[in-house]
Structure formats: C-alpha cells, structure tokens
Design a protein around this motif. Structure first.
Motif, PDB file in Angstrom:
ATOM      1  N   THR A  93       0.881  -1.168   0.000  1.00  0.00           N
ATOM      2  CA  THR A  93       0.000   0.000   0.000  1.00  0.00           C
ATOM      3  C   THR A  93       0.916   1.215   0.000  1.00  0.00           C
ATOM      4  O   THR A  93       1.700   1.397   0.925  1.00  0.00           O
ATOM      5  CB  THR A  93      -0.918  -0.001   1.228  1.00  0.00           C
ATOM      6  N   ILE A  94       0.835   2.018  -1.058  1.00  0.00           N
ATOM      7  CA  ILE A  94       1.791   3.111  -1.262  1.00  0.00           C
ATOM      8  C   ILE A  94       1.078   4.450  -1.056  1.00  0.00           C
ATOM      9  O   ILE A  94       0.032   4.696  -1.656  1.00  0.00           O
ATOM     10  CB  ILE A  94       2.378   3.076  -2.691  1.00  0.00           C
ATOM     11  N   VAL A  95       1.663   5.299  -0.224  1.00  0.00           N
ATOM     12  CA  VAL A  95       1.125   6.647   0.012  1.00  0.00           C
ATOM     13  C   VAL A  95       2.220   7.658  -0.272  1.00  0.00           C
ATOM     14  O   VAL A  95       3.293   7.621   0.349  1.00  0.00           O
ATOM     15  CB  VAL A  95       0.606   6.811   1.453  1.00  0.00           C
ATOM     16  N   SER A  96       1.978   8.553  -1.203  1.00  0.00           N
ATOM     17  CA  SER A  96       2.954   9.596  -1.509  1.00  0.00           C
ATOM     18  C   SER A  96       3.200  10.473  -0.280  1.00  0.00           C
ATOM     19  O   SER A  96       2.251  10.828   0.435  1.00  0.00           O
ATOM     20  CB  SER A  96       2.439  10.477  -2.656  1.00  0.00           C
ATOM     21  N   PRO A  97       4.450  10.860  -0.046  1.00  0.00           N
ATOM     22  CA  PRO A  97       4.726  11.803   1.032  1.00  0.00           C
ATOM     23  C   PRO A  97       4.063  13.161   0.811  1.00  0.00           C
ATOM     24  O   PRO A  97       3.929  13.949   1.745  1.00  0.00           O
ATOM     25  CB  PRO A  97       6.257  11.943   1.011  1.00  0.00           C
ATOM     26  N   ARG A  98       3.643  13.422  -0.410  1.00  0.00           N
ATOM     27  CA  ARG A  98       2.964  14.684  -0.713  1.00  0.00           C
ATOM     28  C   ARG A  98       1.442  14.570  -0.604  1.00  0.00           C
ATOM     29  O   ARG A  98       0.725  15.536  -0.868  1.00  0.00           O
ATOM     30  CB  ARG A  98       3.335  15.150  -2.119  1.00  0.00           C
ATOM     31  N   ALA A  99       0.940  13.409  -0.205  1.00  0.00           N
ATOM     32  CA  ALA A  99      -0.489  13.226   0.027  1.00  0.00           C
ATOM     33  C   ALA A  99      -0.792  13.485   1.503  1.00  0.00           C
ATOM     34  O   ALA A  99       0.102  13.476   2.348  1.00  0.00           O
ATOM     35  CB  ALA A  99      -0.914  11.814  -0.350  1.00  0.00           C
ATOM     36  N   THR A 111      -3.618  -0.376  -2.579  1.00  0.00           N
ATOM     37  CA  THR A 111      -4.058   0.949  -3.024  1.00  0.00           C
ATOM     38  C   THR A 111      -2.863   1.882  -3.079  1.00  0.00           C
ATOM     39  O   THR A 111      -1.952   1.802  -2.254  1.00  0.00           O
ATOM     40  CB  THR A 111      -5.149   1.489  -2.080  1.00  0.00           C
ATOM     41  N   ILE A 112      -2.857   2.773  -4.066  1.00  0.00           N
ATOM     42  CA  ILE A 112      -1.831   3.813  -4.156  1.00  0.00           C
ATOM     43  C   ILE A 112      -2.499   5.166  -4.023  1.00  0.00           C
ATOM     44  O   ILE A 112      -3.500   5.453  -4.685  1.00  0.00           O
ATOM     45  CB  ILE A 112      -0.992   3.708  -5.451  1.00  0.00           C
ATOM     46  N   VAL A 113      -1.954   5.979  -3.115  1.00  0.00           N
ATOM     47  CA  VAL A 113      -2.443   7.330  -2.864  1.00  0.00           C
ATOM     48  C   VAL A 113      -1.388   8.273  -3.439  1.00  0.00           C
ATOM     49  O   VAL A 113      -0.277   8.354  -2.936  1.00  0.00           O
ATOM     50  CB  VAL A 113      -2.660   7.575  -1.361  1.00  0.00           C
ATOM     51  N   MET A 114      -1.742   8.980  -4.496  1.00  0.00           N
ATOM     52  CA  MET A 114      -0.747   9.693  -5.297  1.00  0.00           C
ATOM     53  C   MET A 114      -0.577  11.145  -4.862  1.00  0.00           C
ATOM     54  O   MET A 114      -1.259  11.633  -3.959  1.00  0.00           O
ATOM     55  CB  MET A 114      -1.101   9.543  -6.773  1.00  0.00           C
ATOM     56  N   HIS A 115       0.351  11.827  -5.506  1.00  0.00           N
ATOM     57  CA  HIS A 115       0.770  13.168  -5.095  1.00  0.00           C
ATOM     58  C   HIS A 115      -0.404  14.127  -4.932  1.00  0.00           C
ATOM     59  O   HIS A 115      -1.294  14.215  -5.782  1.00  0.00           O
ATOM     60  CB  HIS A 115       1.726  13.772  -6.128  1.00  0.00           C
ATOM     61  N   ASP A 116      -0.354  14.873  -3.824  1.00  0.00           N
ATOM     62  CA  ASP A 116      -1.260  15.997  -3.564  1.00  0.00           C
ATOM     63  C   ASP A 116      -2.721  15.589  -3.435  1.00  0.00           C
ATOM     64  O   ASP A 116      -3.609  16.442  -3.490  1.00  0.00           O
ATOM     65  CB  ASP A 116      -1.104  17.089  -4.622  1.00  0.00           C
ATOM     66  N   SER A 117      -2.987  14.301  -3.252  1.00  0.00           N
ATOM     67  CA  SER A 117      -4.359  13.879  -2.955  1.00  0.00           C
ATOM     68  C   SER A 117      -4.595  13.995  -1.458  1.00  0.00           C
ATOM     69  O   SER A 117      -3.657  14.063  -0.657  1.00  0.00           O
ATOM     70  CB  SER A 117      -4.599  12.446  -3.438  1.00  0.00           C
ATOM     71  N   LEU A 118      -5.871  14.036  -1.075  1.00  0.00           N
ATOM     72  CA  LEU A 118      -6.239  14.239   0.320  1.00  0.00           C
ATOM     73  C   LEU A 118      -7.380  13.301   0.677  1.00  0.00           C
ATOM     74  O   LEU A 118      -8.401  13.270  -0.007  1.00  0.00           O
ATOM     75  CB  LEU A 118      -6.668  15.701   0.524  1.00  0.00           C
ATOM     76  N   ILE A 119      -7.171  12.506   1.717  1.00  0.00           N
ATOM     77  CA  ILE A 119      -8.223  11.637   2.257  1.00  0.00           C
ATOM     78  C   ILE A 119      -8.488  12.124   3.667  1.00  0.00           C
ATOM     79  O   ILE A 119      -7.639  11.999   4.549  1.00  0.00           O
ATOM     80  CB  ILE A 119      -7.816  10.152   2.260  1.00  0.00           C
ATOM     81  N   ASN A 120      -9.668  12.659   3.885  1.00  0.00           N
ATOM     82  CA  ASN A 120      -9.935  13.310   5.150  1.00  0.00           C
ATOM     83  C   ASN A 120     -10.463  12.327   6.193  1.00  0.00           C
ATOM     84  O   ASN A 120     -10.739  11.168   5.906  1.00  0.00           O
ATOM     85  CB  ASN A 120     -10.885  14.497   4.950  1.00  0.00           C
TER      86      ASN A 120
END
Length: 194
Positions: A93-99, A111-120
């Motif tokens: 499970t990969i999360v960008s440091p910019r997310a 799941t991959i969470v890519m640059h500048d995305s936001l999960i609140n």
C-alpha cells in the motif's frame, strides 16, 4: 528497504514509480509486463518478463504493486490483483509523502495514494484502488475495492462509492451521494446520486 515488483509498465507505471521513489522506503526489483520485451527499461527499471513470473517472485520476499491503469483495462487490473492474492502474494500500500491521509482513515491493501491527494478524517478506501493526483476524498467517505478516483475528482463528505467504479477527472460528487458498483462517472460532471 522493502523490495517491490511492479505489475504493468505502461503510462500509469511512470507515475507509480515517481511516487515510490519519493517515499524512499522501497527498492524496485523490476517490472512484469507481457506486452513489453524482456530487458526493456522503464525509468531505469528493467522488465523482467511477463505475468508468468508472478509465482516465481512469490518466493523472493517481495511485495507487488499494481501499476496497471484503470481506463479501459479495469478487468486486467482486477484479474492480476486476484491472481497474486490467490497465489499467496501480498501487495504494498503506497502513500505519496505529498499526500494527506487524515485521522482514523483506513486504506486497503494494494491501493496507491498519489501526489497531492487528500483523504480526510474517518474515511475508508478499499483494496486495489488508485487515488490519483489532487483528488479529494472528504470526511466519512467510503470507497469500495478496485476503484479509481481520478485526477482532481472530489468526493464530498459521506459519499459512498461501490466496488469497481471510475470517478472521472474534475468530477464532483455531492455530499452523501451513493454511487452504485461498476459506475463510470465522466470527467467534469456533477453527480447528485441515482
């Protein structure tokens, strides 16, 4: 460092490699892609062969990353995920440091969470999803398995997304909307619910 094998070497793979490298937590051993010649290089990472090598790498203490995109190839992406899981493999499970991933958020395997995305706060994202660049998943949302929340898409608070959905770039889903499984929400659209 955690060793990774990427599945798929196309356009989405380019963005996936960029996210992985920015984390500085992983070593990419190579890419499996039956459509590319063995030895082909993708940003300096070698294509090791095709999907037939998945079982070989199961015994090499690696995690897999699904680097296949989800426009027109959803079935391939889901099939490869199942092949690996049914063979006993595990996905990173990969999360960008910019997310940004908020408090009490759960993000599923693969799941991959890519640059500048936001999960609140208090949201749940299923397995084998793409949370693409600059997308917004607001508080208390639920996103099922095998979904693609595309670039700049907005899910307002309490939205529920069924499995296998594609939410197009720049689309907006209004608060508490329920999106049935296998839905395709076109880019730049406003979704108010069925």
């Amino acid at each position: 460092m955690i060793k990774l094998v990427l599945l798929g070497g196309g356009g989405h793979c380019h963005s996936v490699i960029d996210v992985i490298q920015l984390t500085r937590q992983y070593e990419i051993l190579g890419i499996l892609d039956s459509r590319l010649p063995k030895g082909h290089s993708v940003f300096g990472h070698e294509v090791l062969g095709g999907d037939e090598l998945i079982k070989y790498y199961l015994n090499k203490d690696v995690l897999f990353v699904n680097a296949i995109g989800q426009i027109g190839v959803t079935a391939s992406r889901i099939k490869l995920f199942r092949v690996v899981k049914e063979s006993g493999g595990t996905f990173a499970t990969i999360v960008s440091p910019r997310a940004y991933v908020g408090i009490n958020v759960r993000v599923g395997e693969g799941t991959i969470v890519m640059h500048d995305s936001l999960i609140n706060a208090n949201s749940i994202v299923g397995t084998n999803c793409i949370i693409n660049s600059k997308s917004l998943i607001e508080h208390d949302c639920f996103v099922g398995d095998n979904c693609h929340i595309s670039t700049g898409a907005i899910l307002n608070g309490g939205v529920e997304v069924g499995d296998n959905c594609f939410i197009g770039s720049g689309s907006v889903c209004v608060q508490s909307a329920k999106i049935p499984k296998n839905s395709f929400i076109k880019a730049q659209s406003l979704y108010k619910g069925a």
